[in-house]
Design a protein around this motif. Structure first.
Motif, PDB file in Angstrom:
ATOM      1  N   ALA A 162     -29.347  69.066  15.761  1.00  0.00           N
ATOM      2  CA  ALA A 162     -28.449  68.025  16.256  1.00  0.00           C
ATOM      3  C   ALA A 162     -26.981  68.350  15.971  1.00  0.00           C
ATOM      4  CB  ALA A 162     -28.811  66.687  15.612  1.00  0.00           C
ATOM      5  N   GLU A 163     -26.129  67.828  16.803  1.00  0.00           N
ATOM      6  CA  GLU A 163     -24.688  67.953  16.585  1.00  0.00           C
ATOM      7  C   GLU A 163     -24.247  66.888  15.590  1.00  0.00           C
ATOM      8  OE1 GLU A 163     -22.775  67.686  20.311  1.00  0.00           O
ATOM      9  OE2 GLU A 163     -23.625  69.561  21.061  1.00  0.00           O
ATOM     10  N   PRO A 164     -23.055  67.056  15.004  1.00  0.00           N
ATOM     11  CA  PRO A 164     -22.555  66.019  14.090  1.00  0.00           C
ATOM     12  C   PRO A 164     -22.560  64.651  14.763  1.00  0.00           C
ATOM     13  CG  PRO A 164     -21.185  67.966  13.968  1.00  0.00           C
ATOM     14  CD  PRO A 164     -22.150  68.203  15.098  1.00  0.00           C
ATOM     15  N   ALA A 165     -22.969  63.651  14.009  1.00  0.00           N
ATOM     16  CA  ALA A 165     -23.107  62.310  14.580  1.00  0.00           C
ATOM     17  C   ALA A 165     -21.776  61.568  14.544  1.00  0.00           C
ATOM     18  CB  ALA A 165     -24.161  61.532  13.797  1.00  0.00           C
TER      19      ALA A 165
ATOM     20  N   GLU B 105     -25.343  66.234  28.216  1.00  0.00           N
ATOM     21  CA  GLU B 105     -23.938  66.623  27.974  1.00  0.00           C
ATOM     22  C   GLU B 105     -23.328  67.222  29.231  1.00  0.00           C
ATOM     23  OE1 GLU B 105     -23.504  67.843  23.247  1.00  0.00           O
ATOM     24  OE2 GLU B 105     -24.159  69.341  24.712  1.00  0.00           O
TER      25      GLU B 105
ATOM     26  N   GLU C  73     -35.513  67.805  14.191  1.00  0.00           N
ATOM     27  CA  GLU C  73     -34.549  67.213  15.121  1.00  0.00           C
ATOM     28  C   GLU C  73     -33.149  67.271  14.528  1.00  0.00           C
ATOM     29  OE1 GLU C  73     -35.404  65.554  18.263  1.00  0.00           O
ATOM     30  OE2 GLU C  73     -37.165  66.790  17.932  1.00  0.00           O
TER      31      GLU C  73
ATOM     32  N   THR D 291     -31.129  58.508  19.356  1.00  0.00           N
ATOM     33  CA  THR D 291     -32.320  59.333  19.583  1.00  0.00           C
ATOM     34  C   THR D 291     -33.524  58.609  19.000  1.00  0.00           C
ATOM     35  OG1 THR D 291     -32.117  60.553  17.510  1.00  0.00           O
ATOM     36  CG2 THR D 291     -30.982  61.476  19.410  1.00  0.00           C
ATOM     37  N   VAL D 292     -34.583  58.573  19.761  1.00  0.00           N
ATOM     38  CA  VAL D 292     -35.829  57.959  19.308  1.00  0.00           C
ATOM     39  C   VAL D 292     -36.975  58.887  19.689  1.00  0.00           C
ATOM     40  CG1 VAL D 292     -37.414  56.017  19.580  1.00  0.00           C
ATOM     41  CG2 VAL D 292     -34.943  55.605  19.580  1.00  0.00           C
ATOM     42  N   ASP D 293     -37.861  59.120  18.761  1.00  0.00           N
ATOM     43  CA  ASP D 293     -39.072  59.894  19.033  1.00  0.00           C
ATOM     44  C   ASP D 293     -40.211  59.137  18.368  1.00  0.00           C
ATOM     45  OD1 ASP D 293     -41.114  61.641  19.421  1.00  0.00           O
ATOM     46  OD2 ASP D 293     -40.122  63.376  18.524  1.00  0.00           O
TER      47      ASP D 293
ATOM     48  N   VAL E 236     -28.773  63.762  12.571  1.00  0.00           N
ATOM     49  CA  VAL E 236     -29.717  62.669  12.372  1.00  0.00           C
ATOM     50  C   VAL E 236     -30.817  62.723  13.430  1.00  0.00           C
ATOM     51  CG1 VAL E 236     -28.250  61.146  13.731  1.00  0.00           C
ATOM     52  CG2 VAL E 236     -29.969  60.169  12.242  1.00  0.00           C
ATOM     53  N   ALA E 237     -32.001  62.436  13.006  1.00  0.00           N
ATOM     54  CA  ALA E 237     -33.106  62.305  13.952  1.00  0.00           C
ATOM     55  C   ALA E 237     -34.120  61.351  13.359  1.00  0.00           C
ATOM     56  CB  ALA E 237     -33.761  63.652  14.212  1.00  0.00           C
ATOM     57  N   SER E 238     -34.895  60.777  14.185  1.00  0.00           N
ATOM     58  CA  SER E 238     -35.886  59.841  13.670  1.00  0.00           C
ATOM     59  C   SER E 238     -37.214  60.051  14.380  1.00  0.00           C
ATOM     60  CB  SER E 238     -35.420  58.399  13.864  1.00  0.00           C
ATOM     61  OG  SER E 238     -35.346  58.101  15.232  1.00  0.00           O
TER      62      SER E 238
ATOM     63  N   LEU F 292     -35.000  68.298  21.385  1.00  0.00           N
ATOM     64  CA  LEU F 292     -33.894  67.345  21.464  1.00  0.00           C
ATOM     65  C   LEU F 292     -32.617  68.053  21.902  1.00  0.00           C
ATOM     66  CD1 LEU F 292     -32.595  64.571  20.929  1.00  0.00           C
ATOM     67  CD2 LEU F 292     -32.331  65.263  18.529  1.00  0.00           C
ATOM     68  N   ALA F 293     -32.394  69.256  21.385  1.00  0.00           N
ATOM     69  CA  ALA F 293     -31.171  69.988  21.735  1.00  0.00           C
ATOM     70  C   ALA F 293     -31.112  70.265  23.233  1.00  0.00           C
ATOM     71  CB  ALA F 293     -31.114  71.289  20.945  1.00  0.00           C
TER      72      ALA F 293
ATOM     73  N   ARG G  84     -21.257  62.284  23.722  1.00  0.00           N
ATOM     74  CA  ARG G  84     -21.676  62.405  22.320  1.00  0.00           C
ATOM     75  C   ARG G  84     -22.989  61.656  22.110  1.00  0.00           C
ATOM     76  NH1 ARG G  84     -17.676  63.702  18.710  1.00  0.00           N
ATOM     77  NH2 ARG G  84     -19.479  64.052  17.367  1.00  0.00           N
ATOM     78  N   VAL G  85     -23.854  62.235  21.300  1.00  0.00           N
ATOM     79  CA  VAL G  85     -25.151  61.603  21.058  1.00  0.00           C
ATOM     80  C   VAL G  85     -24.950  60.256  20.363  1.00  0.00           C
ATOM     81  CG1 VAL G  85     -27.351  61.774  19.835  1.00  0.00           C
ATOM     82  CG2 VAL G  85     -26.356  63.798  20.929  1.00  0.00           C
TER      83      VAL G  85
ATOM     84  N   VAL H 207     -30.325  67.000  25.018  1.00  0.00           N
ATOM     85  CA  VAL H 207     -28.908  66.670  24.847  1.00  0.00           C
ATOM     86  C   VAL H 207     -28.052  67.574  25.735  1.00  0.00           C
ATOM     87  CG1 VAL H 207     -26.998  66.733  23.196  1.00  0.00           C
ATOM     88  CG2 VAL H 207     -29.196  65.722  22.534  1.00  0.00           C
TER      89      VAL H 207
END
Lengths: 476, 469
Positions: free
Chosen positions: A101-104, B106, A97, B19-21, A74-76, B98-99, B15-16, B102
């Motif tokens: 991303a990794e699994p949420a 992490e 994004e 996220t906001v962009d 997920v990304a926004s 983003l990665a 864990r994520v 993170v």
């Protein structure tokens, strides 16, 4: 064109363009149209006045990972753009994004139209955004012109702020949901200070239309309190019986509502964590049968009946967009009844999801007294106006600190006998409910501390024993 | 006209979670018409829309003139022509994937969770890049870029049996830097993260403080916030004159006391500036076209200056504004906001006291490190602060942590008890992303530099006892 008019692409078209551009395994598009007007004033003159039109577009893209359909990235992204290129760019940005991303943790299937969710399309989805205009405030501005003249004649200074806005939200998802909600919101606040600053009083109100705002009525409320303040009484720090008007009750209850995280409680880092593990759901918090609730259909406090969020958090999830929001009792019969969970966390915890609600109501069933009734039956106590600069001191007990502001009054033998100095308090809203002796009927209230983002509250006045006034503040 | 790119990434236990962009783009315009003020703003970016703003703003000014008491005037500022300015940074944080963001969070989370004394970790980073274009009728046209970043890690230890918990947060301040900040440029993250598990374990086991009066040695990681609340806001002239009476409040430091108010002890020297490298309030030109400056606020313990915008400067005959106008959005009107307000370290000659030397002079006291809870009244008299950790001082030495400390004081008494400031080697630039003011509410980033400092005989509360019934 009239103020607020635009040539932007319609919000519905933005929603459809974004969904059509999506190449992911799911997509949520949120378009929020904001129309606002305000007038600010101080020292008996208007100061900064503004009108604005804003558009916020958020795109959330989902991606399946492996063979498990609910494991998603997920990304926004959001922006104030208006054209097709901007929308396309937003979709691509959010997909990029999601790709990395990794699994949420909060992954569940997106909300489908039907049972447990609103209809596929709300009736007004095709309607344009609702707008406000500076004309909404004409009555206030006219009243202020006269009010400033009266204040100058009386040797007082008026300051305050009146604002009105409408946020119209359009939500579209790749599962076929098309929803719209228009949320009007307004506040009027007025402070009167004597020229030497020794006396200061406040009155505030939340409103949806400003039809119910009368500057002269505000002035009358302030004049009553300025009259009470003609005699001043100095009192030391200590524990006092206090009367919290509904606005001050809202200051404390909104803070309490921000601590209702189910996950925090389960992990042992919340005032609602139970010793030995688990949560305090079901435990008695207060001897009076208070109910603290949120309800999108609460008369006069109507709020969105479905969830809209551009970002996940501890108890709210982008996967839950369009989830129906119903009446939720956080405290019932004086017991902690519910904590907030998004769907994924609720499933893990074996409970029902409980998204945040856009309003907050505290009631004591059967209570009908007014604040004036409660003053009349007070042998000795402090009548407050509102609370200010409230911050958490101890998250274990939700101990808060803050100040009394713009009016503390000594009540003796059923009458207000004078104005008292301000205090710094150290109190937990949980303990305030536990030590509440009496409540009035509930009415619409404006939290001065939190009203800018949570102005749909209905609260009773509370009589609270042993309120901890930790020190004296010389501020007026 | 402005574009503001804001990114936020939060991890919970590695864990994520969020996220906001976000990219905000818009244009705002303010006018003064017949002494009345009007502001209009939109996200619609074309010449016709911009032209309509002028009409909208003028109409609002006209409409509001019905309640106008005092016509608006603004102080003169020489035109600066077309100028550009950028804050110093190496890597635009919004260009980092983003990665990669993170991955850093992490790694930090994993290091703390590997310790037996940490049960939960929250790690987050906020990055902002502002690109602002300003033009006024005097001929000043500025194009500026500001970059800032705020990484933060918070460790929690839970005592499930009692239902209690403690936390400890990194002291690394937000900074006017780029992504290089997370790699150690400007802060030693490795060193700080390594110490947190043992410091948290010591805090969990520490005795609860005995309430009373203590000498305090306050670390810059805590003192910056006390400066912000009790000096920074109190010396905003719009507040002192009553223009924030309905919201943020007024000030005990009233205008009639300029040049005479004894704010603190003679070793107190506070400056305001918008020029400090990596300062969050630093800028080339403010949002009224005024060139960034540096100025005294408290000198030798006496109030000698205020923070000004052009309107406040004109209203009070103070000449030129010192450049403190700022709007947090193209859709918000510029108003007077805080400069980098900083307590100066001990002047030379000589290096000035170290923190250890300040502690060595205290027989019974507390060394306060890191900020946490804060609150101050609407005239900036009465405040209460807590912190991340507290050390007992006994006979000039640290004697282990204590906890549940809150210090409470009146502003001028507190600063009057300032016995000594540390030397330049103890000076650290702290700050915040989210200073709030105005209606509609605006947030502003601001830095505050300060040395370690010694305060005598301050009231200390036991926070747990305050909450006891």
């Amino acid at each position: 064109m009239s103020p607020g008019a635009t040539r932007l692409t319609s919000p519905q078209e933005v929603v459809e363009r974004a969904l059509a551009a999506s190449r992911g395994d799911g997509c949520v598009v949120i378009v929020e149209e904001l129309s606002e007007a305000e007038v600010r004033f101080a020292n008996n003159t208007t100061t900064t006045n503004g009108v604005r039109r804003d558009r916020r577009v958020a795109v959330v893209s989902f991606r399946s990972v492996g063979t498990a359909p609910l494991t998603l990235g997920v990304a926004s992204a959001s922006a104030s753009g208006s054209g097709a290129i901007d929308v396309e760019a937003l979709v691509r940005a959010s997909e990029a994004e999601a790709a990395g991303a990794e699994p949420a943790d909060d992954a569940v299937a997106l909300v489908e139209p039907g049972p447990g969710a609103p209809a596929a399309q709300s009736p007004g989805f095709e309607d344009p955004p609702e707008l406000t205009s500076p004309a909404v405030l004409d009555g206030v501005i006219g009243g202020l012109g006269e009010g400033f003249a009266r204040a100058r004649a009386a040797g007082n200074r008026l300051a305050g702020f009146a604002t009105h806005g409408v946020a119209t939200t359009y939500l579209g998802t790749s599962t076929g949901v098309r929803l719209r909600h228009a949320q009007p919101a307004g506040t009027m606040e007025l402070v009167a200070r004597s020229a030497d600053g020794a006396r200061s009083v406040w009155a505030g109100a939340a409103t949806s239309t400003f039809d119910d705002i009368d500057v002269a009525e505000f002035e009358a409320r302030l004049d009553r309190r300025l009259g009470w303040a003609r005699r001043s009484v100095e009192l030391p720090a200590g524990r006092y019986q206090v009367l919290l008007p509904p606005d001050a009750t809202a200051d404390l209850m909104v803070a309490l509502s921000q601590a209702l995280s189910g996950r925090d409680a389960e992990e042992g880092r919340s005032p609602f964590s139970a010793p030995g593990g688990g949560t305090k759901v079901g435990a008695e918090l207060c001897p009076l049968a208070f109910e603290l609730r949120g309800d999108p259909a609460e008369p006069g406090l109507e709020s969105s009946p479905f969830l809209v969020t551009a970002a996940s958090g501890t108890d709210v999830s982008v996967f839950d967009n369009a989830l129906a929001i119903g009446r939720t009792g956080w405290i019932e019969q004086g017991r902690l009844a519910r904590l907030q969970y998004h769907r994924a966390a609720a499933a893990r915890s074996g409970t029902d999801p409980a998204p945040p609600v856009g309003n907050l109501t505290l009631v004591l069933p059967g209570a009908t007294a007014s604040l004036d009734d409660m003053i009349a039956t007070t042998e000795r106590g402090l009548l407050l106006t509102c609370l200010w600069y409230i911050r958490e001191v101890d998250p274990v007990t939700l101990l808060l600190t803050g100040l009394t502001r713009d009016g503390v009054y000594l009540v003796e033998h059923g009458e207000v006998v004078g104005a008292v100095n301000n205090f710094r308090f150290n109190e937990s809203p949980i303990d305030v409910l536990a030590r509440a002796l009496e409540a009035s009927g509930s009415e619409r209230a404006l939290s001065r501390e939190w009203g800018e983002w949570m102005n749909r509250t209905a609260m009773p006045a509370l009589r609270v024993a042993d309120f901890n006034m930790s020190s004296v503040s010389p501020a007026t | 006209m402005e574009q503001i790119r804001s990114q936020f990434v939060a991890l919970r236990d590695g864990r994520v979670e969020t996220t906001v962009d976000d990219t905000e783009v818009g244009v705002g315009l303010h006018v003064v018409r017949d002494g009345s003020f009007g502001f209009a703003a939109t996200v619609e970016l074309d010449p016709d829309a911009a032209a309509r703003l002028a009409d909208d703003a003028a109409e609002l000014a006209q409409r509001s003139s019905a309640a106008l008491g005092t016509p608006v005037e603004i102080a003169d500022e020489p035109p600066h022509g077309e100028v550009e300015w950028a804050s110093p940074y190496e890597v635009d944080p919004t260009t980092v994937s983003l990665a990669d963001k993170v991955a850093v969070l992490e790694d930090w989370s994993r290091r703390l969770l590997a310790s037996g004394s940490v049960d939960h970790v929250s790690a987050r980073v906020m990055c902002v890049v502002e690109d602002k274009h300003y033009a006024d009728l005097s001929g000043t046209v500025t194009t500026q870029r500001r970059v800032r970043i705020y990484p933060l890690v918070d460790a929690v230890a839970v005592d499930e049996a009692s239902g209690s918990f403690e936390s400890m947060r990194t002291l690394a301040p937000p900074a006017g830097r780029g992504w290089e900040y997370t790699a150690g440029r400007g802060w030693d993250w490795d060193a700080e993260l390594e110490t947190i598990p043992s410091l948290l374990a010591e805090k969990v086991a520490a005795p609860s403080v005995e309430a009373g009066r203590y000498h305090l040695v306050i670390d810059p990681s805590n003192l910056w916030l006390t400066i912000h609340e009790s000096v920074g806001h109190a010396t905003e002239l719009d507040r002192a004159l009553g223009y924030e009476a309905a919201y943020a409040g007024t000030s005990f430091a009233t205008f009639d006391q300029l040049g005479t108010l004894r704010y603190g002890s003679p070793v107190m020297h506070v400056t305001g500036d918008r020029t400090t490298p990596h300062g969050l309030a630093s800028v080339g030109y403010d949002d009224e076209g005024v060139e960034a400056q540096s100025f005294d606020i408290v000198r030798d313990g006496v109030l000698v200056g205020y923070q000004l915008d052009r309107r406040m400067a004109a209203e009070n005959g103070l000449g030129r504004s010192n450049g403190c106008a700022f709007a947090d959005s193209p859709l918000h009107v510029p108003m007077q906001r805080m400069a980098n307000v900083s307590l100066q370290p001990a002047p030379g000659p000589g290096p000035g006291p170290s923190t250890e030397e300040l502690i060595s002079g205290v027989d019974r006291g507390i060394y306060v490190v890191g900020d946490k809870s804060w609150s101050i009244d609407m005239q900036r008299y009465n405040f209460q602060f807590t912190g991340q950790r507290f050390y007992r001082i006994e006979h000039g030495r640290l004697a282990g942590q204590c906890k549940d400390v809150a210090y409470q004081a009146q502003t001028t008494e507190f600063w009057g008890s300032l016995a000594a400031v540390g030397g330049p080697a103890t000076y650290v630039l702290g700050g915040a992303f989210n200073c709030g003011k105005g209606q509609p509410g605006q947030v502003a980033p601001v830095s505050h530099g300060c040395p370690s400092a010694l305060f005598g005989d301050i009231n200390v509360l036991n926070a747990r006892a305050e909450g006891a019934r």
